[in-house]
Design a protein around this motif. Sequence first.
Motif, short mmCIF file in Angstrom:
data_model
loop_
_atom_site.label_atom_id
_atom_site.label_comp_id
_atom_site.label_asym_id
_atom_site.label_seq_id
_atom_site.Cartn_x
_atom_site.Cartn_y
_atom_site.Cartn_z
N TRP A 1 -8.86 -7.34 9.83
CA TRP A 1 -9.63 -6.61 8.80
C TRP A 1 -10.11 -5.26 9.34
N SER A 2 -10.52 -5.26 10.62
CA SER A 2 -11.09 -4.04 11.20
C SER A 2 -10.05 -2.94 11.39
N ILE A 3 -8.76 -3.29 11.49
CA ILE A 3 -7.74 -2.26 11.73
C ILE A 3 -6.87 -2.00 10.50
N LEU A 4 -7.32 -2.45 9.33
CA LEU A 4 -6.52 -2.23 8.12
C LEU A 4 -6.20 -0.76 7.91
N GLY A 5 -7.14 0.10 8.23
CA GLY A 5 -6.90 1.54 8.03
C GLY A 5 -6.49 2.24 9.29
N GLY A 6 -6.13 1.50 10.32
CA GLY A 6 -5.77 2.09 11.61
C GLY A 6 -4.39 2.72 11.61
N THR A 7 -4.10 3.43 12.73
CA THR A 7 -2.83 4.13 12.86
C THR A 7 -1.81 3.21 13.50
N ARG A 8 -0.74 2.93 12.79
CA ARG A 8 0.31 2.05 13.30
C ARG A 8 1.05 2.73 14.45
N LYS B 1 5.82 3.78 9.54
CA LYS B 1 4.58 4.52 9.29
C LYS B 1 3.66 3.76 8.35
N THR B 2 4.24 2.92 7.47
CA THR B 2 3.45 2.12 6.55
C THR B 2 3.94 0.68 6.62
N ALA B 3 3.14 -0.21 6.05
CA ALA B 3 3.51 -1.63 6.06
C ALA B 3 4.80 -1.87 5.29
N GLU B 4 5.03 -1.08 4.22
CA GLU B 4 6.25 -1.24 3.43
C GLU B 4 7.49 -0.89 4.26
N GLU B 5 7.35 0.05 5.20
CA GLU B 5 8.49 0.51 5.99
C GLU B 5 8.77 -0.39 7.19
N TYR B 6 7.89 -1.36 7.44
CA TYR B 6 8.07 -2.24 8.61
C TYR B 6 9.45 -2.89 8.60
N ALA B 7 9.87 -3.42 7.47
CA ALA B 7 11.12 -4.19 7.40
C ALA B 7 12.35 -3.34 7.65
N THR B 8 12.23 -2.02 7.61
CA THR B 8 13.37 -1.15 7.86
C THR B 8 13.34 -0.54 9.26
N PRO C 1 -3.39 0.73 21.10
CA PRO C 1 -4.60 -0.04 20.81
C PRO C 1 -4.50 -0.83 19.50
N TYR C 2 -3.94 -0.19 18.47
CA TYR C 2 -3.77 -0.86 17.17
C TYR C 2 -2.86 -2.08 17.32
N GLU C 3 -1.72 -1.88 17.98
CA GLU C 3 -0.75 -2.96 18.12
C GLU C 3 -1.30 -4.11 18.98
N LEU C 4 -2.09 -3.77 20.00
CA LEU C 4 -2.70 -4.81 20.84
C LEU C 4 -3.68 -5.66 20.04
N SER D 1 -0.53 -4.48 -0.21
CA SER D 1 -1.87 -4.62 -0.76
C SER D 1 -2.70 -5.36 0.27
N VAL D 2 -3.99 -5.17 0.21
CA VAL D 2 -4.86 -5.81 1.20
C VAL D 2 -4.68 -7.33 1.20
N PRO D 3 -4.63 -8.01 0.05
CA PRO D 3 -4.43 -9.47 0.09
C PRO D 3 -3.13 -9.88 0.78
N LEU D 4 -2.03 -9.16 0.52
CA LEU D 4 -0.77 -9.51 1.15
C LEU D 4 -0.79 -9.24 2.65
N LEU D 5 -1.40 -8.11 3.05
CA LEU D 5 -1.51 -7.80 4.48
C LEU D 5 -2.32 -8.86 5.22
N MET D 6 -3.42 -9.26 4.63
CA MET D 6 -4.26 -10.28 5.26
C MET D 6 -3.57 -11.64 5.25
N LEU D 7 -2.86 -11.95 4.16
CA LEU D 7 -2.16 -13.24 4.08
C LEU D 7 -1.06 -13.33 5.13
N SER D 8 -0.31 -12.25 5.31
CA SER D 8 0.77 -12.25 6.28
C SER D 8 0.24 -12.56 7.69
#
Length: 398
Positions: free
Chosen positions: A108-115, A177-184, A119-122, A61-68
């Motif tokens: 905030w500006s890259i919330l919808g960016g491509t992981r 591909k998604t934030a949920e999949e990061y941990a795997t 450029p996104y990772e930088l 969720s946006v709050p969790l992504l921003m909090l992290s």
Amino acid sequence: MNGAVALLIVNALVAGMFAATYFGVALIKRAGRPVYAFGVSYSIGVLTPLSELAIHWRAASVPLLMLSHAALLGGFLSMAAAISLFEKAKPRWVAIAAIGVIGVGLRWSILGGTRDELPYELLFQAPFALALALCAVTTASLARGRPLHLLLAALFGLIALDFLLKPIVASALGSGKTAEEYATSAYAVFSQASTGILLIAAGLLVLIVVVQTTVHDYSHESETDHLSGLLNRRGFDRLAQRLLAANEQEGRDITAILIDLDHFKQINDRLGHDEGDRVIRDFAQVLRHSVPRTALVARTGGDEFAILLDRTSLAGGRLIAEAVREQVRSSCSEGAVFTLSQGLTQHQLGDSLSDIMQRADKAAYRAKKEGRDRVICDTASQETIAAGRNVFPLRTAP
């Protein structure tokens, strides 16, 4: 449970233990340096692995992504502030605020960016690298040549480089591909392992610096007279023993002066103890301005002071004692007027500290008997004078 999830749990526990440790040290020494600031830094930082676990187990969720992101950035920036506060310096608040605002804005500006794209990772990792670079610069600027501080500054710089390396690794291995999949993802294992190891090393080094400095502060306080700010008897004895041991090996001149404030009890009785305290503080200031910086200067009793002069002959000691006496005369234009009775002696081969101070004390006592406001050399120094090492005509005590 995969490796990355396990590492997230471990990192959260480690950060929590560091926070608890720093708060515990702060409670032990409440009036000392602000150690609690390091506890605050780790308390903020622990929210990042907890947020990542929440994202993995529940949903992004946006709050969790921003909090992290904000928690990790806030932990690093608060570390930069904590280092300054601990070293009793003003934190670089402008730089801290600027990096914080830029970092949150970029996330905030890259919330919808491509992981996984470079450029996104930088843009994701750059604020962390900047915050850690600020920690490195802050630590280096306050190091004052201290090896542990310089090592800590280098370690912060290395962690900053690690965060600059992460975008390349993420784009190569894939961070999910998604934030949920990061941990795997394989990248998560690399990221959590490398960052965890480096941050644990930094945390341990910071803890060593904190403990070392706290012990030093305790030692300094226990060896300092709180009224005058000079050494107390304990501090003087410890440092004087070290100085005399070096003298036995090198054979250099060491001269001792014992000073009694004349009629100090009458000052307290007539003018009150507040005025007596002022006299002690003022005289301590005179001593700081009148004796060499290498001298050991102590308040060893209520109205008794001792000076140990390294690489100083009797003649040099006499000049310093007379300079102190004249400085007291010229500085007593206001408030209580007082004079000094001073005993002078020189270290002889085989002397203990007790031997030297007893001779100086006898000479100071003779100065009082002869009318006060004078400098007397002890009898044991007669041989030194007779040998021609002291060309100044000195009164001598029997």
